[in-house]
Design a protein around this motif. Sequence first.
Motif, PDB file in Angstrom:
ATOM      1  N   VAL A   1      72.870  26.632  -5.931  1.00  0.00           N
ATOM      2  CA  VAL A   1      71.677  26.339  -5.159  1.00  0.00           C
ATOM      3  C   VAL A   1      71.354  24.869  -5.403  1.00  0.00           C
ATOM      4  N   ARG A   2      71.567  24.063  -4.376  1.00  0.00           N
ATOM      5  CA  ARG A   2      71.319  22.621  -4.485  1.00  0.00           C
ATOM      6  C   ARG A   2      69.888  22.312  -4.076  1.00  0.00           C
ATOM      7  N   ASN A   3      69.229  21.539  -4.930  1.00  0.00           N
ATOM      8  CA  ASN A   3      67.852  21.098  -4.705  1.00  0.00           C
ATOM      9  C   ASN A   3      67.820  19.589  -4.642  1.00  0.00           C
ATOM     10  N   TYR A   4      66.784  19.051  -4.014  1.00  0.00           N
ATOM     11  CA  TYR A   4      66.518  17.631  -4.185  1.00  0.00           C
ATOM     12  C   TYR A   4      66.351  17.400  -5.685  1.00  0.00           C
ATOM     13  N   ASP A   5      66.775  16.242  -6.187  1.00  0.00           N
ATOM     14  CA  ASP A   5      66.736  15.994  -7.626  1.00  0.00           C
ATOM     15  C   ASP A   5      65.352  16.223  -8.227  1.00  0.00           C
ATOM     16  N   LYS A   6      64.286  15.816  -7.519  1.00  0.00           N
ATOM     17  CA  LYS A   6      62.937  15.992  -8.095  1.00  0.00           C
ATOM     18  C   LYS A   6      62.619  17.477  -8.284  1.00  0.00           C
ATOM     19  N   ARG A   7      63.098  18.346  -7.385  1.00  0.00           N
ATOM     20  CA  ARG A   7      62.860  19.780  -7.509  1.00  0.00           C
ATOM     21  C   ARG A   7      63.747  20.387  -8.590  1.00  0.00           C
TER      22      ARG A   7
END
Length: 128
Positions: free
Chosen positions: A105-111
């Motif tokens: 599950v890829r998230n934006y880095d901040k998330r």
Amino acid sequence: YSVREAKDFIDQLKISSATQYLIFVSTYTQHEYVFKGRRGNWKLVWQDDIATGRASTPTPTGKTHIESKDPIENGLRYWSCCRVFSIHGLPRGAKVNYPTSGACVRNYDKRAKWVYDNCPIGTAVYVY
């Protein structure tokens, strides 16, 4: 799903977590919801677009939990590792909103950093 639909879904399934957080991932909508609370009384903390596994390497569905953490792995940051996939940041140039990962599950880095910093080992992750 709307926030209400996501919350109703996890409440109807009576999903619990060993921690005060619960992560719900929709492979259908490519969206992630993070709730805080306890079974039957979850409150949304945040939601955002994600990228799950592509057809050849789908993200496994069902309930699991965060088992370990790694600050960096395979050149990607903020790994929260479940049994057979991880929640982590995006590879350089990668996008969200469509299945493109190798089961993770890829998230934006901040998330991804927020999950890494706030959701302890034992946090339930439900993928549908």
